[in-house]
Motif scaffolding. Structure first.
Motif, PDB file in Angstrom:
ATOM      1  N   UNK A 145       1.515  12.465   3.924  1.00  0.00           N
ATOM      2  CA  UNK A 145       2.924  12.310   2.910  1.00  0.00           C
ATOM      3  C   UNK A 145       3.276  11.036   2.469  1.00  0.00           C
ATOM      4  N   UNK A 146       3.085  10.330   2.440  1.00  0.00           N
ATOM      5  CA  UNK A 146       3.136   8.803   3.295  1.00  0.00           C
ATOM      6  C   UNK A 146       3.480   8.430   1.125  1.00  0.00           C
ATOM      7  N   UNK A 147       4.677   7.519   1.026  1.00  0.00           N
ATOM      8  CA  UNK A 147       5.179   7.416  -0.524  1.00  0.00           C
ATOM      9  C   UNK A 147       3.336   6.636  -1.189  1.00  0.00           C
ATOM     10  N   UNK A 148       2.796   6.526  -1.423  1.00  0.00           N
ATOM     11  CA  UNK A 148       1.486   6.473  -1.493  1.00  0.00           C
ATOM     12  C   UNK A 148       0.190   7.374  -2.282  1.00  0.00           C
ATOM     13  N   UNK A 149       0.668   8.535  -1.187  1.00  0.00           N
ATOM     14  CA  UNK A 149       0.183  10.039  -1.832  1.00  0.00           C
ATOM     15  C   UNK A 149       1.033  11.478  -2.210  1.00  0.00           C
ATOM     16  N   UNK A 150       2.298  11.082  -2.071  1.00  0.00           N
ATOM     17  CA  UNK A 150       3.962  12.163  -1.840  1.00  0.00           C
ATOM     18  C   UNK A 150       4.062  12.309  -3.571  1.00  0.00           C
ATOM     19  N   UNK A 198       0.718  -0.900  -0.087  1.00  0.00           N
ATOM     20  CA  UNK A 198       0.173  -0.341   0.393  1.00  0.00           C
ATOM     21  C   UNK A 198       0.833   1.346  -0.307  1.00  0.00           C
ATOM     22  N   UNK A 199       2.341   1.235   0.076  1.00  0.00           N
ATOM     23  CA  UNK A 199       2.774   2.119  -0.236  1.00  0.00           C
ATOM     24  C   UNK A 199       2.491   3.346   1.711  1.00  0.00           C
ATOM     25  N   UNK A 200       2.076   2.944   2.428  1.00  0.00           N
ATOM     26  CA  UNK A 200       1.805   3.366   3.513  1.00  0.00           C
ATOM     27  C   UNK A 200       3.155   3.541   4.583  1.00  0.00           C
ATOM     28  N   UNK A 201       3.058   4.109   5.886  1.00  0.00           N
ATOM     29  CA  UNK A 201       4.003   3.444   7.286  1.00  0.00           C
ATOM     30  C   UNK A 201       3.039   3.008   7.446  1.00  0.00           C
ATOM     31  N   UNK A 202       3.775   1.762   8.823  1.00  0.00           N
ATOM     32  CA  UNK A 202       3.171   0.651   9.580  1.00  0.00           C
ATOM     33  C   UNK A 202       3.814   1.028  10.452  1.00  0.00           C
ATOM     34  N   UNK A 203       2.853   0.118  11.632  1.00  0.00           N
ATOM     35  CA  UNK A 203       3.541  -0.838  12.568  1.00  0.00           C
ATOM     36  C   UNK A 203       2.876  -1.790  13.033  1.00  0.00           C
ATOM     37  N   UNK A 204       3.367  -2.226  13.986  1.00  0.00           N
ATOM     38  CA  UNK A 204       2.897  -3.137  14.345  1.00  0.00           C
ATOM     39  C   UNK A 204       1.515  -3.533  15.734  1.00  0.00           C
ATOM     40  N   UNK A 205       0.325  -4.710  16.521  1.00  0.00           N
ATOM     41  CA  UNK A 205       0.269  -4.749  17.182  1.00  0.00           C
ATOM     42  C   UNK A 205       1.355  -4.487  18.234  1.00  0.00           C
ATOM     43  N   UNK A 206       2.648  -5.321  18.248  1.00  0.00           N
ATOM     44  CA  UNK A 206       2.809  -5.694  19.148  1.00  0.00           C
ATOM     45  C   UNK A 206       2.849  -4.947  19.765  1.00  0.00           C
ATOM     46  N   UNK A 207       3.549  -3.116  18.747  1.00  0.00           N
ATOM     47  CA  UNK A 207       4.382  -2.210  20.026  1.00  0.00           C
ATOM     48  C   UNK A 207       3.271  -1.118  20.356  1.00  0.00           C
TER      49      UNK A 207
END
Length: 516
Positions: A195-200, A171-180
């Motif tokens: 401003x993610x790569x998908x929208x920039x 998807x080209x967006x910034x992800x994280x993990x539910x672990x954190x």
């Protein structure tokens, strides 16, 4: 006035000079440590492209920082995951267990990712510098990690981080993990929208950032006949390609700067840790010979992003309150080479066929059976249950395998797991440090330099090289004096040096000495 003279008189009687007073001034720990690991950064490229740099990036670090020019990793082989984990923990894969981006599960004989199926650091066996910072501050310190790649982000952060972010390949967006975190924070959702790569828009096209970087050719030994490149990222793998381009580093800097503000990092006396991973490898894993101009531009852009990150953070927090640490992952994507054309010794070592030969050899001695269960990279996994049923000791099987395999063409060295665990010497130390008994095979084959290791199961081919890749370790800011140190040092000393600087314990498996 009388009090002033009395104060000076007392100091004189006690023999205390103003210089001594200045030296005894309380030195607080840095409010923020910014640990920068650059994937595949090389000193030769760093120096070769220096005419293209500005004054506030690499040049500032090299001129004003404490530079250890001869750094190396104390283990082999190295990849992004094992290197990142080693920088964060101060130990080798033998202790932290991350032997690579993936390995085989000994029970299922199936590949396992270093971040597991749940995108977590559970496969990491030891604490990181971020973990120890959390423990020492009773959870008050902020620990955040940012990388284009999920493995680098997670392994840099460790087990107790507040935020871990990477770019999603689909998807080209910034992800994280539910672990954190149970969900993506609101400020990151807004950032992804804008401003993610998908929208920039600037993240969809890559061309030289300056005209000179499209024409400059100081490093290569041939005339520069390449035309300036221009890539438009499209298709299902566009974000995976973006992450190996020079423009991905701007995406990392933007998020890193935002994290400092949103997480209020470095604004109090409790030290925080920001881990940043940049990329300096070749585009789309191509050989250097096929993307020379792209590599130049990657280093030019990287120089700008490092300058932007340092300047922005120093402006917000104060140069005296921030410690920057920069190093490399210490490996480089293997270049293609047509050795046959130049009559250089070479060949292809087929590990699957070799395993079949070893099965036939064992069969002639002990009777038919599948003694080698499977192969992975340069490793062979023996069938322990079959050996036990035939009352054959693992030691005997390994010794016979070593004797047999050492006679084959293209084999430089053969190691057994038992040998690496029980017989440590200078020649085998780096191999042993990169070995983990629960995650590696029983037999490890080192292919001769110039030969290709081929695995039929996954169609992977790797060119074997033993070349040394030079890279630096640089400490800058927070009162660190400028100095060039040419002594050979290893990266396991970075974590204890940071720990000493911020006055906490080193990671729990780290026994290396601080660099200063």
């Amino acid at each position: 006035m009388k009090n002033k003279y009395l104060y000076i008189t007392l100091l004189a009687i006690l023999g205390i000079t103003p210089e001594m007073m200045a030296q005894n001034k309380i030195q607080y720990a840095p409010r923020l440590v910014v640990s920068i690991t650059v994937d595949q950064l090389r000193t030769d490229y760093l120096e070769a492209f220096s005419p293209l740099y500005g004054n506030d990036g690499f040049k500032r670090l090299l001129q004003q920082g404490m530079v250890f020019s001869g750094a190396s990793y104390p283990f082999s082989p190295i990849d992004r995951a094992s290197a990142t984990a080693s920088v964060a923990t101060g130990v080798s894969p033998y202790y932290h267990s991350i032997v690579g981006e993936k390995w085989l599960n000994r029970e299922t004989l199936r590949p396992v990712l270093c971040t597991g199926g749940d995108m977590s650091p559970k496969e990491l066996s030891t604490s990181t510098i971020g973990d120890e910072l959390k423990v020492s501050t009773q959870g008050k310190a902020k620990v955040v990690s940012i990388s284009p790649f999920d493995d680098a982000a997670i392994l840099s952060a460790g087990h107790a981080a507040d935020g871990v972010y990477w770019i999603d390949n689909k998807e080209g967006i910034w992800r994280t993990s539910t672990y954190y975190q149970p969900q993506i924070p609101g400020w990151l959702l807004t950032f992804n929208t804008l401003h993610s790569p998908a929208t920039e828009p600037t993240a969809t096209t890559w061309e030289p950032v300056i005209e000179l970087s499209g024409k400059f050719n100081y490093y290569q030994h041939t005339e520069n006949t390449e035309k300036p490149f221009k890539y438009k990222f499209s298709g299902s793998d566009r974000y995976a390609q973006l992450k190996t381009s020079g423009i991905v580093n701007a995406c990392v800097t933007e998020l890193a700067q935002l994290c400092v503000v949103q997480e209020t990092m470095g604004f109090d006396r409790v030290t925080d840790l920001l881990s940043v991973n940049y990329y300096a490898g070749t585009f789309n894993q191509l050989p250097v010979s096929e993307c020379q101009i792209e590599l130049q531009d990657t280093y030019v852009r990287l120089d700008r992003e490092i300058a932007r990150l340092i300047s922005n953070i120093e402006k917000k927090i104060g140069a005296e309150h921030v410690l920057f640490v920069l190093t490399s992952t210490g490996y480089s994507n293997t270049e293609s080479a047509d050795y046959e054309k130049y009559k250089i010794p070479t060949g292809t070592f087929n590990i699957n066929r070799t395993a079949n030969l070893l099965n036939m050899y064992f069969g002639a001695i002990w009777g038919q059976g599948r003694y080698v269960e499977t192969c992975f990279e340069g490793q062979m996994y023996l069938n322990h249950k079959l050996l036990e049923s035939k009352r054959i000791s693992l030691t005997d099987a390994c010794q016979r395998a070593q004797e047999f395999l050492a006679q084959l063409s293209g084999v430089r060295n053969v190691y057994s797991g038992l040998q690496l665990l029980t017989n440590i010497n200078e020649q085998t130390l780096k191999i042993r440090n990169g070995y983990n008994p629960s995650r590696c095979g029983d037999i490890l084959i080192e292919v001769s330099p110039g030969w290709k290791l081929y695995n039929e199961d996954n169609q992977e081919t790797r060119l074997s090289r033993a070349s040394f890749i030079q890279f630096p370790i640089i400490f800058y800011g927070a009162g660190v004096k400028a100095e060039l140190i040419n002594d050979h040092v290893t990266i396991d000393r970075i974590a204890p040096t940071i720990a000493k600087s911020i006055r906490i314990r080193a990671p729990n498996a780290c026994s290396a000495e601080p660099l200063f």
